[in-house]
Design a protein around this motif. Structure first.
Motif, PDB file in Angstrom:
ATOM      1  N   ASP A 134       0.827  -1.208   0.000  1.00 45.14           N
ATOM      2  CA  ASP A 134       0.000   0.000   0.000  1.00 45.14           C
ATOM      3  C   ASP A 134       0.861   1.257   0.000  1.00 45.14           C
ATOM      4  N   LEU A 135       2.002   1.197   0.683  1.00 49.03           N
ATOM      5  CA  LEU A 135       2.874   2.361   0.819  1.00 49.03           C
ATOM      6  C   LEU A 135       4.326   1.930   0.719  1.00 49.03           C
ATOM      7  N   VAL A 136       5.083   2.603  -0.131  1.00 48.11           N
ATOM      8  CA  VAL A 136       6.514   2.367  -0.271  1.00 48.11           C
ATOM      9  C   VAL A 136       7.221   3.689   0.004  1.00 48.11           C
ATOM     10  N   VAL A 140      -2.866   1.047  -8.817  1.00 42.73           N
ATOM     11  CA  VAL A 140      -3.971   1.998  -8.720  1.00 42.73           C
ATOM     12  C   VAL A 140      -4.045   2.678  -7.354  1.00 42.73           C
ATOM     13  N   THR A 141      -4.031   1.936  -6.263  1.00 40.66           N
ATOM     14  CA  THR A 141      -4.172   2.566  -4.943  1.00 40.66           C
ATOM     15  C   THR A 141      -2.866   2.689  -4.177  1.00 40.66           C
ATOM     16  N   GLY A 142      -1.786   2.080  -4.648  1.00 38.51           N
ATOM     17  CA  GLY A 142      -0.510   2.131  -3.938  1.00 38.51           C
ATOM     18  C   GLY A 142       0.149   3.494  -4.057  1.00 38.51           C
ATOM     19  N   ARG A 143       0.926   3.840  -3.023  1.00 36.47           N
ATOM     20  CA  ARG A 143       1.631   5.123  -3.014  1.00 36.47           C
ATOM     21  C   ARG A 143       3.122   4.889  -2.833  1.00 36.47           C
ATOM     22  N   VAL A 144       3.897   5.652  -3.585  1.00 37.73           N
ATOM     23  CA  VAL A 144       5.345   5.667  -3.427  1.00 37.73           C
ATOM     24  C   VAL A 144       5.707   7.095  -3.035  1.00 37.73           C
ATOM     25  N   ASN A 188       5.781   9.764 -18.216  1.00 37.45           N
ATOM     26  CA  ASN A 188       4.321   9.695 -18.139  1.00 37.45           C
ATOM     27  C   ASN A 188       3.852   8.296 -18.530  1.00 37.45           C
ATOM     28  N   TRP A 189       4.479   7.743 -19.558  1.00 39.28           N
ATOM     29  CA  TRP A 189       4.117   6.416 -20.032  1.00 39.28           C
ATOM     30  C   TRP A 189       4.287   5.386 -18.913  1.00 39.28           C
ATOM     31  N   ASP A 190       5.421   5.477 -18.188  1.00 41.02           N
ATOM     32  CA  ASP A 190       5.668   4.547 -17.078  1.00 41.02           C
ATOM     33  C   ASP A 190       4.540   4.586 -16.066  1.00 41.02           C
ATOM     34  N   LEU A 191       4.111   5.797 -15.706  1.00 37.79           N
ATOM     35  CA  LEU A 191       3.079   5.940 -14.683  1.00 37.79           C
ATOM     36  C   LEU A 191       1.695   5.531 -15.183  1.00 37.79           C
ATOM     37  N   VAL A 192       1.381   5.845 -16.420  1.00 39.58           N
ATOM     38  CA  VAL A 192       0.045   5.559 -16.941  1.00 39.58           C
ATOM     39  C   VAL A 192      -0.117   4.092 -17.343  1.00 39.58           C
ATOM     40  N   TYR A 193       0.892   3.513 -17.988  1.00 45.35           N
ATOM     41  CA  TYR A 193       0.730   2.176 -18.544  1.00 45.35           C
ATOM     42  C   TYR A 193       1.479   1.072 -17.813  1.00 45.35           C
ATOM     43  N   VAL A 223       0.561   3.965 -10.122  1.00 52.12           N
ATOM     44  CA  VAL A 223       0.620   4.204  -8.679  1.00 52.12           C
ATOM     45  C   VAL A 223       0.629   5.715  -8.426  1.00 52.12           C
ATOM     46  N   HIS A 224       0.389   6.075  -7.191  1.00 49.35           N
ATOM     47  CA  HIS A 224       0.500   7.470  -6.781  1.00 49.35           C
ATOM     48  C   HIS A 224       1.965   7.731  -6.442  1.00 49.35           C
ATOM     49  N   LEU A 225       2.576   8.690  -7.081  1.00 51.26           N
ATOM     50  CA  LEU A 225       3.974   9.034  -6.839  1.00 51.26           C
ATOM     51  C   LEU A 225       4.009  10.412  -6.197  1.00 51.26           C
TER      52      LEU A 225
END
Length: 138
Positions: free
Chosen positions: A23-25, A44-48, A62-67, A71-73
């Motif tokens: 859930d959290l990193v 989708v719900t995990g946060r870094v 952007n590609w890394d985060l979207v596809y 995760v939430h960065l």
């Protein structure tokens, strides 16, 4: 959560969570370990939360985060947090001190090297195979 072993630790997190991810990193190294931190987080719900970059900068597109990761960065700079949201900083510090007082959190023990092992300690530090603090003793 992610150390110099990078991807190996991400695989371990995924194994422990039956592939779901954390859930959290908390990411303090940056550089090559950021990829492992992103891979270890729940989709989708995990946060870094990135709060350091001792290992250098890392490129995330952007590609890394979207596809790829989805995760939430979050970037966190303590100095800016203190200035922008002192109440939140105070709440976080109060909780941390409570965890320290109850023994839930505590300082880690350093890896101790004899003074004659100084070159070995430096080599391991440079190779990024160490975790935590190092101490040289006579």
């Amino acid at each position: 959560m992610i150390d110099s072993r990078g991807t190996d630790l991400a695989a371990e997190v995924l194994r422990l969570t039956q592939g779901a991810g954390a859930d959290l990193v908390l990411e303090s190294v940056g550089g090559a370990t950021l990829e492992a931190s992103l891979a270890a987080a729940k989709r989708v719900t995990g946060r870094v939360v990135v709060y350091g970059l001792a290992g250098g900068e890392a490129a995330v597109t952007n590609w890394d985060l979207v596809y790829r990761h989805q995760v939430h960065l979050v970037g966190l700079n303590i100095g800016i947090l203190i200035q922008s949201a002192p109440r939140i900083f105070g709440d976080v510090m109060a909780e941390m001190f409570q965890l320290l007082a109850t023994g839930v959190l505590g300082p880690g023990q350093p890896t101790i090297y004899g003074l004659a092992e100084g070159p070995k300690a430096l080599a391991e530090l440079e190779a990024r195979t160490t975790v935590g603090k190092l101490a040289l003793v006579p």
